[in-house]
Write a protein that holds these residues in place. Structure first.
Motif, PDB file in Angstrom:
ATOM      1  N   LEU A 206     100.132  16.905 -18.422  1.00  0.00           N
ATOM      2  CA  LEU A 206     101.028  16.955 -17.425  1.00  0.00           C
ATOM      3  C   LEU A 206     100.191  16.965 -15.990  1.00  0.00           C
ATOM      4  N   PRO A 207     101.138  16.999 -15.120  1.00  0.00           N
ATOM      5  CA  PRO A 207     100.592  17.208 -13.680  1.00  0.00           C
ATOM      6  C   PRO A 207     100.412  18.709 -13.651  1.00  0.00           C
ATOM      7  N   THR A 208     101.141  19.567 -14.142  1.00  0.00           N
ATOM      8  CA  THR A 208     101.078  21.165 -14.267  1.00  0.00           C
ATOM      9  C   THR A 208     100.227  21.734 -14.936  1.00  0.00           C
ATOM     10  N   GLY A 209      99.447  21.007 -16.231  1.00  0.00           N
ATOM     11  CA  GLY A 209      98.669  21.450 -17.097  1.00  0.00           C
ATOM     12  C   GLY A 209      98.985  20.614 -18.487  1.00  0.00           C
ATOM     13  N   PRO A 210      98.028  21.017 -19.354  1.00  0.00           N
ATOM     14  CA  PRO A 210      98.180  20.345 -20.835  1.00  0.00           C
ATOM     15  C   PRO A 210      99.296  20.822 -21.797  1.00  0.00           C
ATOM     16  N   LEU A 211      99.989  20.235 -22.319  1.00  0.00           N
ATOM     17  CA  LEU A 211     100.694  20.844 -23.556  1.00  0.00           C
ATOM     18  C   LEU A 211     100.127  20.174 -24.959  1.00  0.00           C
ATOM     19  N   ALA A 212      99.790  21.175 -25.982  1.00  0.00           N
ATOM     20  CA  ALA A 212      99.421  20.792 -27.224  1.00  0.00           C
ATOM     21  C   ALA A 212     100.536  20.904 -28.108  1.00  0.00           C
ATOM     22  N   PHE A 213     100.660  20.001 -29.035  1.00  0.00           N
ATOM     23  CA  PHE A 213     101.395  20.308 -30.294  1.00  0.00           C
ATOM     24  C   PHE A 213     100.461  20.260 -31.490  1.00  0.00           C
ATOM     25  N   LEU A 214     100.367  21.325 -32.171  1.00  0.00           N
ATOM     26  CA  LEU A 214      99.385  21.479 -33.436  1.00  0.00           C
ATOM     27  C   LEU A 214     100.126  21.646 -34.842  1.00  0.00           C
ATOM     28  N   PRO A 215      99.852  20.934 -35.579  1.00  0.00           N
ATOM     29  CA  PRO A 215     100.584  20.895 -37.072  1.00  0.00           C
ATOM     30  C   PRO A 215     100.468  22.069 -37.813  1.00  0.00           C
ATOM     31  N   LEU A 216     101.585  22.322 -38.371  1.00  0.00           N
ATOM     32  CA  LEU A 216     101.424  23.685 -39.469  1.00  0.00           C
ATOM     33  C   LEU A 216     101.815  23.306 -40.895  1.00  0.00           C
ATOM     34  N   SER A 217     101.721  24.078 -41.716  1.00  0.00           N
ATOM     35  CA  SER A 217     101.542  23.829 -43.190  1.00  0.00           C
ATOM     36  C   SER A 217     103.215  23.288 -43.341  1.00  0.00           C
ATOM     37  N   ASP A 218     104.107  23.392 -42.918  1.00  0.00           N
ATOM     38  CA  ASP A 218     105.330  22.682 -43.218  1.00  0.00           C
ATOM     39  C   ASP A 218     105.342  21.192 -42.112  1.00  0.00           C
ATOM     40  N   GLU A 219     105.888  20.118 -42.752  1.00  0.00           N
ATOM     41  CA  GLU A 219     105.523  19.096 -41.915  1.00  0.00           C
ATOM     42  C   GLU A 219     106.379  18.889 -41.063  1.00  0.00           C
ATOM     43  N   HIS A 220     107.413  19.795 -41.002  1.00  0.00           N
ATOM     44  CA  HIS A 220     108.262  19.454 -39.623  1.00  0.00           C
ATOM     45  C   HIS A 220     108.097  20.912 -38.833  1.00  0.00           C
ATOM     46  N   GLN A 222     105.505  22.967 -36.021  1.00  0.00           N
ATOM     47  CA  GLN A 222     104.058  22.610 -34.991  1.00  0.00           C
ATOM     48  C   GLN A 222     104.293  23.950 -34.168  1.00  0.00           C
ATOM     49  N   SER A 223     102.965  24.286 -33.943  1.00  0.00           N
ATOM     50  CA  SER A 223     102.708  25.276 -32.940  1.00  0.00           C
ATOM     51  C   SER A 223     102.571  24.745 -31.608  1.00  0.00           C
ATOM     52  N   ILE A 224     103.036  25.297 -30.445  1.00  0.00           N
ATOM     53  CA  ILE A 224     102.999  24.349 -29.075  1.00  0.00           C
ATOM     54  C   ILE A 224     102.142  25.663 -28.366  1.00  0.00           C
ATOM     55  N   VAL A 225     101.206  25.144 -27.376  1.00  0.00           N
ATOM     56  CA  VAL A 225     100.564  25.671 -26.258  1.00  0.00           C
ATOM     57  C   VAL A 225     100.783  24.894 -25.077  1.00  0.00           C
ATOM     58  N   TRP A 226     101.532  25.516 -24.447  1.00  0.00           N
ATOM     59  CA  TRP A 226     102.158  24.669 -23.112  1.00  0.00           C
ATOM     60  C   TRP A 226     101.342  25.559 -21.743  1.00  0.00           C
ATOM     61  N   SER A 227     100.327  24.899 -21.165  1.00  0.00           N
ATOM     62  CA  SER A 227      99.748  25.604 -20.249  1.00  0.00           C
ATOM     63  C   SER A 227     100.333  24.978 -18.847  1.00  0.00           C
ATOM     64  N   THR A 228     100.613  25.734 -18.011  1.00  0.00           N
ATOM     65  CA  THR A 228     101.527  25.377 -16.546  1.00  0.00           C
ATOM     66  C   THR A 228     100.912  26.330 -15.688  1.00  0.00           C
ATOM     67  N   SER A 229     101.705  25.875 -14.488  1.00  0.00           N
ATOM     68  CA  SER A 229     101.567  26.807 -13.492  1.00  0.00           C
ATOM     69  C   SER A 229     102.545  28.252 -13.548  1.00  0.00           C
ATOM     70  N   PRO A 230     101.913  29.130 -13.116  1.00  0.00           N
ATOM     71  CA  PRO A 230     102.751  30.432 -13.175  1.00  0.00           C
ATOM     72  C   PRO A 230     104.327  30.258 -12.740  1.00  0.00           C
ATOM     73  N   GLU A 231     104.547  29.461 -11.855  1.00  0.00           N
ATOM     74  CA  GLU A 231     106.006  29.457 -11.260  1.00  0.00           C
ATOM     75  C   GLU A 231     106.678  28.464 -12.507  1.00  0.00           C
ATOM     76  N   GLN A 232     105.894  27.372 -12.931  1.00  0.00           N
ATOM     77  CA  GLN A 232     106.755  26.637 -14.015  1.00  0.00           C
ATOM     78  C   GLN A 232     107.019  27.464 -15.497  1.00  0.00           C
ATOM     79  N   ALA A 233     105.671  28.210 -15.598  1.00  0.00           N
ATOM     80  CA  ALA A 233     106.028  29.097 -16.856  1.00  0.00           C
ATOM     81  C   ALA A 233     107.093  29.944 -16.472  1.00  0.00           C
ATOM     82  N   GLN A 234     107.373  30.699 -15.530  1.00  0.00           N
ATOM     83  CA  GLN A 234     108.248  31.773 -15.308  1.00  0.00           C
ATOM     84  C   GLN A 234     109.677  30.947 -15.356  1.00  0.00           C
ATOM     85  N   HIS A 235     109.760  29.770 -14.900  1.00  0.00           N
ATOM     86  CA  HIS A 235     111.131  28.818 -15.100  1.00  0.00           C
ATOM     87  C   HIS A 235     111.324  28.587 -16.378  1.00  0.00           C
ATOM     88  N   LEU A 236     110.157  28.153 -17.466  1.00  0.00           N
ATOM     89  CA  LEU A 236     110.510  27.892 -18.684  1.00  0.00           C
ATOM     90  C   LEU A 236     110.796  29.045 -19.471  1.00  0.00           C
TER      91      LEU A 236
END
Length: 388
Positions: A206-220, A222-236
């Motif tokens: 994304l323009p503010t940083g990468p978002l990863a979706f990582l599959p877990l043992s249950d098929e539905h 996922q673990s997310i890692v959303w890297s973004t600006s400090p301001e956007q992170a605070q908002h989220l």
């Protein structure tokens, strides 16, 4: 007084990996960690997970811990999908193209620690002291004396600091670091997805940083890692779950169907740290104490495990003085070079994929498309991604 050939401060995945490798080779080791001893997983997924490369899997197999890791919650991923949200760029590859059974595994860090801990308890050459802090560290030309808060002294031929990014040992012995702020915060959480993950690790820039979706043992799940600006992170982080779910669905372009966050979100700042000095006498840095990098490629844990693997090899192969200056300098040179390469690569990727500059978008789109369509280059890219 207790004695050990190697004392390790830090009982995380990297420290315990080193301890197990040494104990298997009849090198006495004492692990000190201020936290609780590793425990079995709870029903709820932990939000700290790692993408374990095939090279790291091989190391765990050699140490006899891989079956114990697999017996817990793991998810093999066979496909990777990387795309730029604001351009036509995309690269996708799968394990079949590389003639591999999988590209790697997504594993909760707690599962790795527990498996290593269970293996270590079988070795009389390993002493494990959790809920234990050290009070003082002094070294001579040949030994290191670690005094615990209880007053008990431990004498070792080598002290390995695997005590994390804010290493107290690194600070005490004035081992300088190069440091910069990535100006990103990472939000981590577990989400339920309407669509199954199909054993695919996804990353969208994304323009503010990468978002990863990582599959877990249950098929539905996922673990997310959303890297973004400090301001956007605070908002989220300020959004309620329903609003956060909407933002997540938009960011991932609905690739996984509707998303529903399952637990408390956590956020932490991302900083690059690189120790300019990894060895001070009989003290060596390892893992996050020596280097921290941006998580956009999931390399952090694997870099630390490569540190451990090399030191295990050097200490067990040495036929001369144990933990000699020559051996420690060889460890330092080799691992500093590899870390420098990955730090530079992560910084380059971050700068290229950040922002909405039209020229950057064009370069990203053309570059990813070229890699995706040129077989040999794509294979090289894929092998680097899986640690082959």
């Amino acid at each position: 007084m207790q004695q050990a050939q190697v004392c390790i401060v830090g009982g995380g995945c990297v420290g315990l990996t080193l301890a197990l490798g040494l104990a298997k080779n009849n090198i006495s080791v004492h692990v000190i960690d201020a936290g609780n001893e590793p425990a079995p997983l709870t029903e709820q997924f932990a939000n700290r997970v790692s993408a374990i490369s095939l090279a790291s899997q091989t190391l765990f197999t050699e140490l006899g811990a891989w079956d114990d890791i697999l017996a817990q919650r793991t998810c093999a991923y066979t496909h990777m999908d990387v795309r730029d949200k604001d351009s036509f760029g995309k690269i996708a590859f799968n394990s079949t193209e590389l003639d591999l059974p999988e590209l790697g595994h997504i594993i909760e860090n707690d599962a790795i620690r527990y498996a290593l801990f269970q293996q270590l308890k079988q070795y009389s050459s390993a002493t494990l002291s959790f809920n234990t802090r050290y009070q003082a560290i002094h070294q001579t030309d040949t030994d290191v004396l670690i005094t615990l808060e209880s007053g008990m002294p431990i004498m070792a031929k080598l002290l390995v600091a695997a005590d994390g990014a804010n290493s107290g040992i690194r600070t005490q012995f004035k081992m300088p670091i190069t440091f910069w702020d990535y100006d990103h915060h990472a939000i981590v959480a577990t989400v339920k997805t309407q669509e199954t993950h199909s054993h695919t690790a996804r990353q969208v820039f994304l323009p503010t940083g990468p978002l990863a979706f990582l599959p877990l043992s249950d098929e539905h799940s996922q673990s997310i890692v959303w890297s973004t600006s400090p301001e956007q992170a605070q908002h989220l982080m300020s959004l309620d779950n329903a609003e956060f779910n909407k933002a997540l669905n938009v960011a991932i372009d609905g690739q996984c169907g509707l998303c529903e966050v399952q637990d408390d979100r956590a956020v932490f700042p991302l900083k690059m740290r690189y120790a300019q000095q990894w060895v001070n006498g009989k003290i060596a840095l390892m893992g996050d104490a020596a280097h921290t990098i941006h998580p956009l490629a999931g390399l952090g844990m694997n870099l630390g495990l490569k540190d451990a693997a090399l030191l295990i090899k050097l200490l067990t192969d040495s036929k001369q003085e144990f933990a000699s200056t020559r051996v420690l300098r060889e460890y330092e040179r080799a691992r500093k070079l590899d870390s420098q390469k990955h730090i530079a690569m992560m910084q380059g990727l971050k700068e290229l994929f950040e922002g909405d500059n039209p020229l950057k978008k064009l370069i990203r789109g053309v570059g990813l498309s070229m890699v995706d369509n040129l077989g040999p280059i794509k294979t090289l890219f894929a092998k680097e991604a899986v640690g082959k």
